[in-house]
Design an enzyme around this catalytic site. Sequence first.
Site, PDB file in Angstrom:
ATOM      1  N   CYS A 176       0.790  -6.974  13.715  1.00 57.88           N
ATOM      2  CA  CYS A 176       0.669  -7.345  15.139  1.00 57.88           C
ATOM      3  C   CYS A 176       0.007  -8.716  15.302  1.00 57.88           C
ATOM      4  O   CYS A 176      -0.396  -9.070  16.405  1.00 57.88           O
ATOM      5  CB  CYS A 176      -0.119  -6.297  15.904  1.00 57.88           C
ATOM      6  SG  CYS A 176       0.773  -4.764  16.140  1.00 57.88           S
ATOM      7  N   TYR A 178      -1.089  -3.646  -6.866  1.00 55.04           N
ATOM      8  CA  TYR A 178      -0.848  -4.442  -5.656  1.00 55.04           C
ATOM      9  C   TYR A 178      -1.922  -4.277  -4.589  1.00 55.04           C
ATOM     10  O   TYR A 178      -2.348  -3.160  -4.287  1.00 55.04           O
ATOM     11  CB  TYR A 178       0.509  -4.044  -5.039  1.00 55.04           C
ATOM     12  CG  TYR A 178       1.088  -5.165  -4.197  1.00 55.04           C
ATOM     13  CD1 TYR A 178       1.870  -6.160  -4.764  1.00 55.04           C
ATOM     14  CD2 TYR A 178       0.812  -5.259  -2.833  1.00 55.04           C
ATOM     15  CE1 TYR A 178       2.379  -7.201  -4.014  1.00 55.04           C
ATOM     16  CE2 TYR A 178       1.318  -6.299  -2.070  1.00 55.04           C
ATOM     17  CZ  TYR A 178       2.108  -7.271  -2.669  1.00 55.04           C
ATOM     18  OH  TYR A 178       2.603  -8.301  -1.918  1.00 55.04           O
ATOM     19  N   ARG A 195       2.380 -12.003  -0.075  1.00 55.73           N
ATOM     20  CA  ARG A 195       1.000 -12.275   0.367  1.00 55.73           C
ATOM     21  C   ARG A 195       0.467 -13.607  -0.152  1.00 55.73           C
ATOM     22  O   ARG A 195       0.894 -14.091  -1.193  1.00 55.73           O
ATOM     23  CB  ARG A 195       0.071 -11.175  -0.163  1.00 55.73           C
ATOM     24  CG  ARG A 195       0.373  -9.786   0.376  1.00 55.73           C
ATOM     25  CD  ARG A 195      -0.328  -9.560   1.676  1.00 55.73           C
ATOM     26  NE  ARG A 195       0.217  -8.430   2.420  1.00 55.73           N
ATOM     27  CZ  ARG A 195      -0.322  -7.981   3.553  1.00 55.73           C
ATOM     28  NH1 ARG A 195      -1.405  -8.550   4.039  1.00 55.73           N
ATOM     29  NH2 ARG A 195       0.211  -6.980   4.199  1.00 55.73           N
ATOM     30  N   ARG A 228       0.850  -1.186   0.000  1.00 54.37           N
ATOM     31  CA  ARG A 228       0.000   0.000   0.000  1.00 54.37           C
ATOM     32  C   ARG A 228       0.890   1.242   0.000  1.00 54.37           C
ATOM     33  O   ARG A 228       1.937   1.259   0.641  1.00 54.37           O
ATOM     34  CB  ARG A 228      -0.864   0.039   1.263  1.00 54.37           C
ATOM     35  CG  ARG A 228      -1.950  -0.992   1.316  1.00 54.37           C
ATOM     36  CD  ARG A 228      -2.862  -0.756   2.508  1.00 54.37           C
ATOM     37  NE  ARG A 228      -2.227  -0.986   3.782  1.00 54.37           N
ATOM     38  CZ  ARG A 228      -1.797  -0.053   4.613  1.00 54.37           C
ATOM     39  NH1 ARG A 228      -1.943   1.228   4.313  1.00 54.37           N
ATOM     40  NH2 ARG A 228      -1.237  -0.362   5.759  1.00 54.37           N
ATOM     41  N   LYS A 248      -9.509  -2.265   1.589  1.00 52.58           N
ATOM     42  CA  LYS A 248      -9.224  -1.088   2.421  1.00 52.58           C
ATOM     43  C   LYS A 248      -9.990   0.146   1.921  1.00 52.58           C
ATOM     44  O   LYS A 248     -10.459   0.959   2.711  1.00 52.58           O
ATOM     45  CB  LYS A 248      -7.724  -0.806   2.431  1.00 52.58           C
ATOM     46  CG  LYS A 248      -6.877  -1.972   2.917  1.00 52.58           C
ATOM     47  CD  LYS A 248      -7.187  -2.331   4.349  1.00 52.58           C
ATOM     48  CE  LYS A 248      -6.222  -3.377   4.882  1.00 52.58           C
ATOM     49  NZ  LYS A 248      -6.509  -3.744   6.269  1.00 52.58           N
ATOM     50  N   SER A 253      -1.343  -3.071  11.589  1.00 50.74           N
ATOM     51  CA  SER A 253      -0.725  -4.053  10.699  1.00 50.74           C
ATOM     52  C   SER A 253       0.530  -4.604  11.386  1.00 50.74           C
ATOM     53  O   SER A 253       1.194  -3.882  12.130  1.00 50.74           O
ATOM     54  CB  SER A 253      -0.338  -3.387   9.375  1.00 50.74           C
ATOM     55  OG  SER A 253      -1.428  -2.658   8.867  1.00 50.74           O
ATOM     56  N   ASP A 257      -9.665  -9.308   9.285  1.00 53.56           N
ATOM     57  CA  ASP A 257      -9.169  -7.950   9.006  1.00 53.56           C
ATOM     58  C   ASP A 257     -10.202  -6.836   9.182  1.00 53.56           C
ATOM     59  O   ASP A 257      -9.840  -5.747   9.600  1.00 53.56           O
ATOM     60  CB  ASP A 257      -8.625  -7.908   7.564  1.00 53.56           C
ATOM     61  CG  ASP A 257      -7.728  -6.706   7.307  1.00 53.56           C
ATOM     62  OD1 ASP A 257      -6.959  -6.341   8.211  1.00 53.56           O
ATOM     63  OD2 ASP A 257      -7.795  -6.138   6.199  1.00 53.56           O
ATOM     64  N   HIS A 280     -11.233  -1.775  11.480  1.00 52.49           N
ATOM     65  CA  HIS A 280     -10.082  -2.618  11.104  1.00 52.49           C
ATOM     66  C   HIS A 280      -9.920  -3.676  12.201  1.00 52.49           C
ATOM     67  O   HIS A 280      -9.013  -3.615  13.020  1.00 52.49           O
ATOM     68  CB  HIS A 280      -8.848  -1.715  11.005  1.00 52.49           C
ATOM     69  CG  HIS A 280      -7.645  -2.379  10.413  1.00 52.49           C
ATOM     70  ND1 HIS A 280      -6.367  -1.931  10.638  1.00 52.49           N
ATOM     71  CD2 HIS A 280      -7.519  -3.453   9.586  1.00 52.49           C
ATOM     72  CE1 HIS A 280      -5.509  -2.693   9.987  1.00 52.49           C
ATOM     73  NE2 HIS A 280      -6.170  -3.617   9.351  1.00 52.49           N
TER      74      HIS A 280
END
Length: 601
Positions: free
Chosen positions: A268, A215, A384, A73, A224, A266, A291, A244
């Site tokens: 964690c 991407y 990913r 991102r 998102k 992100s 997510d 989120h």
Amino acid sequence: MALDANSVKHDQLKKWVNEVAEMCQPDAIYWCDGSKEEYDTLMKEMIASGAATPLAKRPNSVLFRSHPSDVARVENRTYISTTKQEDAGPTNNWMAPDELKAAMKKLYKGCMKGRTMYVIPFSMGPVGSPIAKIGIELTDSAYVVCNMHIMTRVGTSVIDVLGADGEYIPCLHTVGSPLEPGQADSTWPCAASIDDKYISHFPEENLIWSYGSGYGGNALLGKKCLALRIASAMAKREGWMAEHMLILRLISPEGKKYHIAAAFPSACGKTNLAMLESTVEGWKVECIGDDIAWMKLGPNGELRAINPEAGFFGVAPGTSYKSNPMAMDSIRENAIFTNCALTDDGNIWWEDGDTKAPAHLVDWKGNDWSPETKEAPAAHPNARFTAPASQCPVICPDWEDPNGVEIDILLFGGRRTTTIPLVTQAVSWEHGVFMGASAGSETTAAAIGLKAGVRRDPFAMIPFCGYNMGDYIQHWFDMGDKLGSKAPKMFYVNWFRKDANGKFIWPGFGDNSRVLKWMCERIEGKVDAVETAIGFLPKVEDLDLSGLKVTDEQMKELLTVDAEAWKAELPEINEFFNKFGDRYPAKLKKEIERLTANLSK
Ligand code: O2Y
Ligand code: MN
């Protein structure tokens, strides 16, 4: 194959598709029907062109390698474009809609030449559910179409639900790399310059325009862009929440079900927690989502949540049978891998997985790689996997229930090596909102190009909030007022405390279930807690530590409030909140004043 455009009754949608085609000038327009045949045909074409590599060791799975400049991102090219800058707020990039649209229209002109424009009708949430939202993504990337097949519900049924005048969120995407007649395509087309990439959101008209990247979050616009940035702005207007958050169901030995929605920044371990294998006997976790959570008030005033997605777009490096066996089983087949390394026998490989690097790999850039000569990781750190949620062995039987599940616990957290205890319960909704708003995670400067230290990330929404963050925090307070006595209880966790030798104190992974169990016992009123300056902490004897090798000293360190460390942090939290200016919620100010006073007692 292909949906017949003549069967589409929605004139306004057809008009928009034609207008975009006129601007972007694709060679062809293809309406997606969401079928397996469509997926297989597009994948076959991408394999034939060299864009995708089939994986002998994983049925119906492929590997893509992105352009080295297009790997994640792009936050500095992500815009929230509102008429007034203050409505985007201090934490978002802003440009006026007219200016941004003018700049992007110049780029869009002729941008799809030599390519097919795919029309993807998709639903976020089960098709036809009252909570679901419909999007239409126009894209010139077949990779995006196949990923959208997995991550959302794509197809003819969405067009049927839309009918002649249904509401949809228009999402325009292009890789920004037109082809001259006869020009060979690259395996991962994208805009040559980062300055030509734009991920733009117009929340006042529920519109998304993305240019130049193929991407992940930049291109799969349901995730998102729609389900968080645009949906958060809609949710504020309509009185619900787009968060989120992972959603999991925890089942006690007696069969009682608890539902937890948890926000972590992100990196964690959200996907790991969402599918955790409990180490507490008799307790079991089922995954609802990893997510995003959409949460609304139910018929009895309770908070209900759905996962609007249909798949996982997880980080590959670090995923293993130790860290996340359920994710590993979810990606055995029917998966898309991006920027992983390739083994000689047709499998994928990444760092911190289950096996040592073999003597030879092809790295994510397509070059030969060996452990002896390595200069960089074989898989990109943001490599990913895309896999259907239905393939997760512990997917909850109710994960697609259109009415969602009732949330009992809201959980926040971050990656903190000091200061923050293993678990703290908020004393009130207002205190819980303060916990979520002041959440932060430690970063290393090298990892993501940010200043090393604690990055404040309210509710893990800094990159994903589609409007002013001060107003967003106020919306959390307002939701608490609506929920009243039906409000879920709130907790803050930190699995990442380190000792003086730099070693993690808490074992993490499946043992995090011990902390979740304590939370359930708290909300049942089965265990007492210690009231401290920062909230309720567990009595060590109330945590189920059976079979765990953690010493009394270590537990003490995990459950002690270091008042001096907290006091040292307050000025920085204050400074962060002060950025909200006249949008700084009064209730948030009151909470930080209360904490400051508590710590001085
Ligand atoms: O780098 C990307 O485009 C993906 S970011 C992402 C993907 C799945 C789930 N969460 C995230 C995130 O950054 O929070
Ligand atoms: Mn995420």
